[in-house]
Design a protein around this motif. Sequence first.
Motif, PDB file in Angstrom:
ATOM      1  N   ILE A  83      16.758  15.470  53.615  1.00 20.51           N
ATOM      2  CA  ILE A  83      17.103  14.387  53.684  1.00 20.51           C
ATOM      3  C   ILE A  83      18.233  13.556  54.298  1.00 20.51           C
ATOM      4  N   THR A  84      17.324  12.182  55.359  1.00 18.69           N
ATOM      5  CA  THR A  84      17.917  11.790  56.501  1.00 18.69           C
ATOM      6  C   THR A  84      18.913  10.491  55.210  1.00 18.69           C
ATOM      7  N   LEU A  85      19.870  10.543  55.627  1.00 19.34           N
ATOM      8  CA  LEU A  85      21.136   8.986  54.655  1.00 19.34           C
ATOM      9  C   LEU A  85      21.361   8.245  55.293  1.00 19.34           C
ATOM     10  N   GLY A  86      20.985   6.628  55.729  1.00 19.87           N
ATOM     11  CA  GLY A  86      21.271   5.841  56.613  1.00 19.87           C
ATOM     12  C   GLY A  86      20.699   4.362  56.678  1.00 19.87           C
ATOM     13  N   GLY A  87      21.338   3.865  57.177  1.00 20.71           N
ATOM     14  CA  GLY A  87      21.139   2.403  57.095  1.00 20.71           C
ATOM     15  C   GLY A  87      21.876   1.235  56.334  1.00 20.71           C
ATOM     16  N   GLU A  88      23.218   1.797  55.691  1.00 20.31           N
ATOM     17  CA  GLU A  88      24.289   1.201  54.840  1.00 20.31           C
ATOM     18  C   GLU A  88      25.112   2.372  54.975  1.00 20.31           C
ATOM     19  N   PRO A  89      26.572   2.081  54.814  1.00 21.27           N
ATOM     20  CA  PRO A  89      27.330   3.462  54.597  1.00 21.27           C
ATOM     21  C   PRO A  89      27.304   4.128  53.383  1.00 21.27           C
ATOM     22  N   VAL A  90      27.560   5.252  53.939  1.00 21.73           N
ATOM     23  CA  VAL A  90      27.080   6.080  53.381  1.00 21.73           C
ATOM     24  C   VAL A  90      28.368   7.138  53.026  1.00 21.73           C
ATOM     25  N   GLN A  91      28.666   7.472  52.057  1.00 23.37           N
ATOM     26  CA  GLN A  91      29.765   7.619  50.859  1.00 23.37           C
ATOM     27  C   GLN A  91      29.633   9.673  50.989  1.00 23.37           C
ATOM     28  N   LYS A  92      30.546  10.006  50.345  1.00 27.80           N
ATOM     29  CA  LYS A  92      30.557  11.698  50.220  1.00 27.80           C
ATOM     30  C   LYS A  92      29.630  11.937  49.069  1.00 27.80           C
ATOM     31  N   ARG A  93      30.043  11.129  48.293  1.00 25.42           N
ATOM     32  CA  ARG A  93      29.098  11.068  46.364  1.00 25.42           C
ATOM     33  C   ARG A  93      27.503  11.335  46.966  1.00 25.42           C
ATOM     34  N   ASP A  94      26.918   9.882  47.503  1.00 20.49           N
ATOM     35  CA  ASP A  94      26.076   9.810  48.379  1.00 20.49           C
ATOM     36  C   ASP A  94      25.318  11.734  48.602  1.00 20.49           C
ATOM     37  N   VAL A  95      26.526  11.839  48.599  1.00 20.32           N
ATOM     38  CA  VAL A  95      25.366  13.062  49.814  1.00 20.32           C
ATOM     39  C   VAL A  95      25.163  14.359  49.016  1.00 20.32           C
ATOM     40  N   ASP A  96      26.486  14.014  47.993  1.00 17.97           N
ATOM     41  CA  ASP A  96      26.213  15.045  46.756  1.00 17.97           C
ATOM     42  C   ASP A  96      25.228  14.817  45.461  1.00 17.97           C
ATOM     43  N   LEU A  97      24.961  13.537  45.550  1.00 11.61           N
ATOM     44  CA  LEU A  97      23.555  13.401  44.594  1.00 11.61           C
ATOM     45  C   LEU A  97      22.726  13.854  45.053  1.00 11.61           C
ATOM     46  N   HIS A 101      20.331  16.472  43.709  1.00 21.64           N
ATOM     47  CA  HIS A 101      18.878  16.191  42.545  1.00 21.64           C
ATOM     48  C   HIS A 101      18.024  17.082  43.452  1.00 21.64           C
ATOM     49  N   PHE A 102      17.885  17.475  44.432  1.00 25.25           N
ATOM     50  CA  PHE A 102      17.162  18.054  45.698  1.00 25.25           C
ATOM     51  C   PHE A 102      17.912  19.197  45.960  1.00 25.25           C
ATOM     52  N   PRO A 103      18.663  19.899  45.362  1.00 22.47           N
ATOM     53  CA  PRO A 103      19.532  21.230  45.576  1.00 22.47           C
ATOM     54  C   PRO A 103      18.842  22.171  46.383  1.00 22.47           C
ATOM     55  N   ARG A 104      17.368  22.568  47.335  1.00 14.74           N
ATOM     56  CA  ARG A 104      16.959  22.804  48.184  1.00 14.74           C
ATOM     57  C   ARG A 104      16.610  22.193  49.011  1.00 14.74           C
ATOM     58  N   CYS A 105      17.276  21.055  49.603  1.00 15.98           N
ATOM     59  CA  CYS A 105      16.727  20.310  50.407  1.00 15.98           C
ATOM     60  C   CYS A 105      17.812  20.115  51.734  1.00 15.98           C
ATOM     61  N   LYS A 106      18.110  20.222  53.114  1.00 17.80           N
ATOM     62  CA  LYS A 106      18.735  19.856  53.862  1.00 17.80           C
ATOM     63  C   LYS A 106      19.550  18.811  53.969  1.00 17.80           C
ATOM     64  N   VAL A 107      20.684  17.816  53.796  1.00 22.26           N
ATOM     65  CA  VAL A 107      21.098  16.629  54.141  1.00 22.26           C
ATOM     66  C   VAL A 107      22.029  15.836  55.056  1.00 22.26           C
ATOM     67  N   ALA A 108      21.318  15.600  55.730  1.00 21.42           N
ATOM     68  CA  ALA A 108      22.135  14.661  57.107  1.00 21.42           C
ATOM     69  C   ALA A 108      22.039  13.848  56.812  1.00 21.42           C
ATOM     70  N   VAL A 109      23.439  12.741  57.702  1.00 18.73           N
ATOM     71  CA  VAL A 109      23.494  11.077  57.228  1.00 18.73           C
ATOM     72  C   VAL A 109      23.765  10.900  59.196  1.00 18.73           C
ATOM     73  N   ILE A 110      23.420  10.071  59.367  1.00 15.78           N
ATOM     74  CA  ILE A 110      22.966   9.855  60.322  1.00 15.78           C
ATOM     75  C   ILE A 110      23.270   7.852  60.493  1.00 15.78           C
ATOM     76  N   TYR A 111      24.423   7.495  61.441  1.00 19.04           N
ATOM     77  CA  TYR A 111      24.939   5.984  61.906  1.00 19.04           C
ATOM     78  C   TYR A 111      23.929   5.825  63.269  1.00 19.04           C
ATOM     79  N   ALA A 112      23.705   4.639  63.729  1.00 19.76           N
ATOM     80  CA  ALA A 112      23.190   4.403  64.519  1.00 19.76           C
ATOM     81  C   ALA A 112      22.458   2.584  64.663  1.00 19.76           C
ATOM     82  N   ALA A 113      22.362   1.768  65.307  1.00 21.23           N
ATOM     83  CA  ALA A 113      21.319   0.582  64.765  1.00 21.23           C
ATOM     84  C   ALA A 113      20.797   0.298  66.689  1.00 21.23           C
ATOM     85  N   GLY A 114      20.122  -0.398  65.999  1.00 17.01           N
ATOM     86  CA  GLY A 114      19.410  -1.177  68.019  1.00 17.01           C
ATOM     87  C   GLY A 114      20.154  -1.082  68.641  1.00 17.01           C
ATOM     88  N   ASP A 115      21.039  -2.051  68.413  1.00 18.18           N
ATOM     89  CA  ASP A 115      21.955  -2.107  69.801  1.00 18.18           C
ATOM     90  C   ASP A 115      22.553  -1.327  70.600  1.00 18.18           C
TER      91      ASP A 115
END
Length: 233
Positions: A83-97, A101-115
């Motif tokens: 799972i990749t999370l992004g598009g808006e500010p991500v908090q630690k509880r989002d990664v924990d969630l 909910h998906f205990p067997r997956c890898k979770v990454a957080v990305i911060y990016a913008a078109g600019d």
Amino acid sequence: SQELNRLVWGTCFSPDSYAGTQVAAQAWISEGDFVLYKSENFQDLPKLLLNDNINALSVTPTWLRSFTIAVKQDYQNCSISRITLGGEPVQKRDVDLAKRHFPRCKVAVIYAAGDFGIVFRSKDYSGSFTKNDLDSKWAGFEVANGELVLNPSDSKKYPVKTGDLAEIDSDGGVRIIGRKTRVANVGGHKISLDKVLSLAKVLSMIVITCAKLLLLPDLKPLRRFVKSVIHYL
């Protein structure tokens, strides 16, 4: 990398957004595929994810929270591996969630913008990004007057002001907390909050006017008003 080959991505990002373009490009490069889920009927999503053979998700924290609330149970039978999370500010509880909910997956957080493209990519997100999470085109970062400023690896280029409000935590990581301007990043799209407010005022006036017209014994004025609104829109 090999682990990204032939993944079928489920995403909430439209292809015309920067995030959606990245998902589509990743799927194409790795000989995979992607499916856009814009429906708000999250209760039907588990079945759709299985039918579409989705094994990766690229979504916003808001989408993830809405999904987990609607399903109300751990989605143990899925084949989602990341799972990749992004598009808006991500908090630690989002990664924990996501991990709960998906205990067997890898979770990454990305911060990016078109600019300025991808800035941070974290596979061990604890609520803030560190220098180790920086993309190779960035040498470092700082917070000046509350705004995140990026220092390019190319010394000939000037520092980049992101327009995002940020703060440095006790470990030296940076936490994104919002926007400096009244332009919000919503699902990979830049949205003017002033335009949203203006539209909300117009819609409220329409609702109030319709309510008043409904009280009239003759509904012809209401019909004329509705036609004018439709023409305006």
